[in-house]
Design an enzyme around this catalytic site. Structure first.
Site, mmCIF file in Angstrom:
data_model
loop_
_atom_site.group_PDB
_atom_site.id
_atom_site.type_symbol
_atom_site.label_atom_id
_atom_site.label_comp_id
_atom_site.label_asym_id
_atom_site.label_seq_id
_atom_site.Cartn_x
_atom_site.Cartn_y
_atom_site.Cartn_z
ATOM 1 C CE LYS A 1 -3.934 -2.263 2.300
ATOM 2 N NZ LYS A 1 -4.943 -2.136 3.397
ATOM 3 C CE1 TYR B 1 -9.426 -3.025 0.219
ATOM 4 C CE2 TYR B 1 -8.409 -0.965 -0.464
ATOM 5 C CZ TYR B 1 -8.327 -2.195 0.165
ATOM 6 O OH TYR B 1 -7.150 -2.600 0.749
ATOM 7 C CG ASN C 1 -3.705 -2.415 6.938
ATOM 8 O OD1 ASN C 1 -3.526 -2.078 5.772
ATOM 9 N ND2 ASN C 1 -4.785 -3.059 7.345
ATOM 10 C CG HIS D 1 -5.141 -6.119 -0.538
ATOM 11 N ND1 HIS D 1 -6.373 -6.079 0.060
ATOM 12 C CD2 HIS D 1 -5.242 -6.995 -1.584
ATOM 13 C CE1 HIS D 1 -7.204 -6.884 -0.616
ATOM 14 N NE2 HIS D 1 -6.540 -7.436 -1.613
ATOM 15 C CD GLU E 1 -8.856 -8.567 -3.875
ATOM 16 O OE1 GLU E 1 -7.719 -9.022 -3.634
ATOM 17 O OE2 GLU E 1 -9.666 -8.240 -2.989
HETATM 18 P P1 IDP Z 1 -8.005 -6.815 5.271
HETATM 19 O O1 IDP Z 1 -7.128 -5.840 4.489
HETATM 20 O O2 IDP Z 1 -7.279 -7.367 6.459
HETATM 21 O O3 IDP Z 1 -8.630 -7.876 4.412
HETATM 22 P P2 IDP Z 1 -10.646 -5.554 5.312
HETATM 23 O O4 IDP Z 1 -11.652 -5.738 6.400
HETATM 24 O O5 IDP Z 1 -10.893 -6.215 3.996
HETATM 25 O O6 IDP Z 1 -9.203 -5.948 5.910
HETATM 26 O O7 IDP Z 1 -10.517 -3.993 5.086
HETATM 27 C C1 IDP Z 1 -9.823 -3.489 3.967
HETATM 28 C C2 IDP Z 1 -8.911 -2.375 4.417
HETATM 29 O O8 IDP Z 1 -9.723 -1.304 4.918
HETATM 30 C C3 IDP Z 1 -7.973 -2.712 5.577
HETATM 31 O O9 IDP Z 1 -6.782 -3.381 5.196
HETATM 32 C C4 IDP Z 1 -7.683 -1.338 6.137
HETATM 33 O O10 IDP Z 1 -6.733 -0.631 5.324
HETATM 34 C C5 IDP Z 1 -9.049 -0.664 6.000
HETATM 35 N N1 IDP Z 1 -9.880 -0.836 7.197
HETATM 36 C C6 IDP Z 1 -10.501 -1.967 7.637
HETATM 37 N N2 IDP Z 1 -11.184 -1.746 8.771
HETATM 38 C C7 IDP Z 1 -11.012 -0.436 9.060
HETATM 39 C C8 IDP Z 1 -11.489 0.419 10.119
HETATM 40 O O11 IDP Z 1 -12.211 -0.017 11.020
HETATM 41 N N3 IDP Z 1 -11.082 1.728 10.073
HETATM 42 C C9 IDP Z 1 -10.294 2.220 9.079
HETATM 43 N N4 IDP Z 1 -9.839 1.459 8.069
HETATM 44 C C10 IDP Z 1 -10.184 0.149 8.053
HETATM 45 MG MG MG Z 2 -10.003 -7.662 2.863
#
Ligand code: IDP
Ligand code: MG
Length: 141
Positions: A9, A49, A112, A115, A126
């Site tokens: 990212k 997304y 974070n 992905h 994807e």
């Molecule tokens: P993942 O990346 O671990 O699969 P997902 O639930 O698919 O997590 O969410 C996609 C991305 O959205 C996350 O990697 C993160 O960057 C962001 N995200 C997920 N939950 C939150 C939240 O509660 N607050 C802000 N950003 C979030």
């Molecule tokens: Mg995800």
């Protein structure tokens, strides 16, 4: 043999973690089957997304994903989807297992670093979102 889609990212790219992420995949025996650096527009990030379109963090997340370049890659190997998810760690870095990418480098649930597709079905969507068939190498062929 399974393929999954991973992204370093914008925070990972700006913090010089491209090689670190790829090294962790390669050290586990996973192979890179396609790779490129792109800068997504806001709309391209929204499309990627789309499953999260009703979540409260959708606008902020798609701003973040389009703020700078990312490295998108197809990662291949047995159980590649689950193995990449394991190397990434939990979405919230404070809950990520020690030694995972997110535990080691991230401090924010949104920013974070990495992905990884959450299922084989997501991976198919994807991978097709970013790569044409001509850009994808089958390393076992
Ligand atoms: P993942 O990346 O671990 O699969 P997902 O639930 O698919 O997590 O969410 C996609 C991305 O959205 C996350 O990697 C993160 O960057 C962001 N995200 C997920 N939950 C939150 C939240 O509660 N607050 C802000 N950003 C979030
Ligand atoms: Mg995800």
């Amino acid at each position: 043999m399974e393929q999954t889609l991973s992204i370093v990212k914008p925070d990972g790219v700006s913090r010089n973690l491209i090689g670190e992420v790829i090294s962790r995949f390669e050290r586990q025996g996973l192979r890179i089957a396609a790779l490129k650096m792109i800068r997504m527009t806001k709309d391209e990030a929204r499309g990627f997304y789309i499953v999260h379109k009703d979540r409260p963090f959708y606008e902020s997340l798609t701003d973040f994903m389009s703020e700078g370049p990312v490295v998108v890659m197809v990662v291949e190997g047995e159980n590649a989807v689950a193995r990449v998810r394991e190397l990434m760690g939990a979405t919230d870095p404070s809950e990520a297992a020690p030694g995972t990418i997110r535990a080691d480098f991230a401090s924010d649930i949104e920013r974070n670093i990495v992905h990884g597709s959450d299922s084989a079905e997501s991976a198919e969507y994807e991978i097709g979102y970013f790569f044409s068939s001509l850009e994808r190498v089958n390393s076992t062929a």
